[in-house]
Design a protein around this motif. Structure first.
Motif, short mmCIF file in Angstrom:
data_model
loop_
_atom_site.label_atom_id
_atom_site.label_comp_id
_atom_site.label_asym_id
_atom_site.label_seq_id
_atom_site.Cartn_x
_atom_site.Cartn_y
_atom_site.Cartn_z
N ASP A 244 -3.69 3.88 -4.61
CA ASP A 244 -3.54 2.83 -4.05
C ASP A 244 -2.12 2.27 -3.60
O ASP A 244 -2.05 1.34 -2.68
CB ASP A 244 -4.31 1.63 -4.86
CG ASP A 244 -5.61 2.07 -4.76
OD1 ASP A 244 -6.32 2.93 -4.16
OD2 ASP A 244 -6.68 1.53 -5.74
N VAL A 245 -1.18 2.94 -4.27
CA VAL A 245 0.24 2.19 -3.76
C VAL A 245 0.85 3.56 -3.20
O VAL A 245 2.26 3.36 -2.65
CB VAL A 245 0.96 1.78 -5.19
CG1 VAL A 245 0.39 0.84 -5.69
CG2 VAL A 245 1.33 3.08 -5.78
N ALA A 246 0.19 4.37 -2.73
CA ALA A 246 0.99 5.60 -2.11
C ALA A 246 1.52 5.23 -0.73
O ALA A 246 2.38 5.83 -0.16
CB ALA A 246 -0.19 6.67 -1.81
N ASP A 247 1.02 4.13 -0.08
CA ASP A 247 1.47 3.57 1.37
C ASP A 247 2.48 2.86 1.24
O ASP A 247 3.31 2.38 2.21
CB ASP A 247 0.35 3.00 1.97
CG ASP A 247 0.08 1.75 1.48
OD1 ASP A 247 -0.45 1.67 0.34
OD2 ASP A 247 -0.37 0.82 2.40
N ILE A 248 3.06 2.46 -0.02
CA ILE A 248 4.33 1.52 -0.44
C ILE A 248 5.44 2.62 -0.25
O ILE A 248 5.54 3.40 -1.18
CB ILE A 248 4.13 0.82 -1.45
CG1 ILE A 248 3.11 0.08 -1.68
CG2 ILE A 248 5.61 0.11 -1.80
CD1 ILE A 248 2.86 -0.92 -2.96
N ASP A 249 6.10 2.45 0.73
CA ASP A 249 7.37 3.58 1.17
C ASP A 249 8.36 3.90 0.07
O ASP A 249 8.96 4.78 0.05
CB ASP A 249 7.56 3.44 2.47
CG ASP A 249 8.77 2.25 2.66
OD1 ASP A 249 8.68 1.43 1.89
OD2 ASP A 249 9.56 2.53 3.75
N PHE A 250 8.90 3.00 -0.67
CA PHE A 250 9.79 2.96 -1.76
C PHE A 250 9.13 3.43 -3.23
O PHE A 250 9.95 3.35 -4.14
CB PHE A 250 10.44 1.69 -2.00
CG PHE A 250 9.72 0.34 -2.17
CD1 PHE A 250 9.29 0.31 -3.30
CD2 PHE A 250 9.22 -0.07 -1.18
CE1 PHE A 250 8.66 -1.03 -3.57
CE2 PHE A 250 8.62 -1.42 -1.49
CZ PHE A 250 8.36 -1.73 -2.61
#
Length: 163
Positions: free
Chosen positions: A8-14
């Motif tokens: 679920d945090v995979a799209d947070i680029d950092f």
């Protein structure tokens, strides 16, 4: 419960979560993420301070590469450890080893102690929401760092709170 956080945090680029081979079944005692401070524009410690303020039990579990521990030096003069004499006889000093992959991981790691057995989707959703909230407010964190500098290193805590 831990794997959905990574997904679920995979799209947070950092943030970068480990990937696993298809069919692998993961068991966690610690969920680890890699934090890219350059991409985020804030230090890992500032990010950790913010995420902890949101109730996420995030820590830097391993603050230095394990091979760099003074207790692994053949020159160790503290409490006796079983390997010191062996290292001296072998002429080996692990603390002088260059392990760039380990140093890279240690410098970027954000860890969540994971001692939960019973699934709690609402709690997992809360952790993901906290990561998103902090990610959405990076400009405020950047302004904080410009005004105050980075906080001191956030060390591991054995205290884990779960509602």
């Amino acid at each position: 419960d831990a794997l959905p956080i990574s997904e679920d945090v995979a799209d947070i680029d950092f943030l970068l979560a480990p990937t696993y081979a298809p069919g692998d079944k993961c068991v966690f005692h610690m969920l680890t993420l890699n934090f890219d401070a350059e991409r985020a524009g804030v230090s890992r410690d500032t990010f950790l301070e913010a995420i902890r303020a949101e109730g996420v039990p995030a820590v830097v579990y391993v603050p230095r590469s394990l091979h760099a521990s003074p207790r692994l030096s053949p020159d160790w003069r503290g409490p006796r450890v079983m390997w010191t004499e062996t290292l001296r006889r072998a002429g080996v000093d692990p603390t002088r080893a260059q392990v760039p992959g380990c140093a890279w991981k240690v410098s970027r790691s954000i860890d969540l102690p994971w001692a939960y057995v019973d699934p709690d989707p609402a709690w997992v959703d809360g952790i993901v929401a906290a990561f998103r909230k902090v990610a959405d407010n990076l400009d405020a964190l950047r302004a904080y760092e410009r005004a105050n500098g980075s906080p001191q290193h956030v060390v591991a805590s054995t205290e884990v709170r779960h509602p």
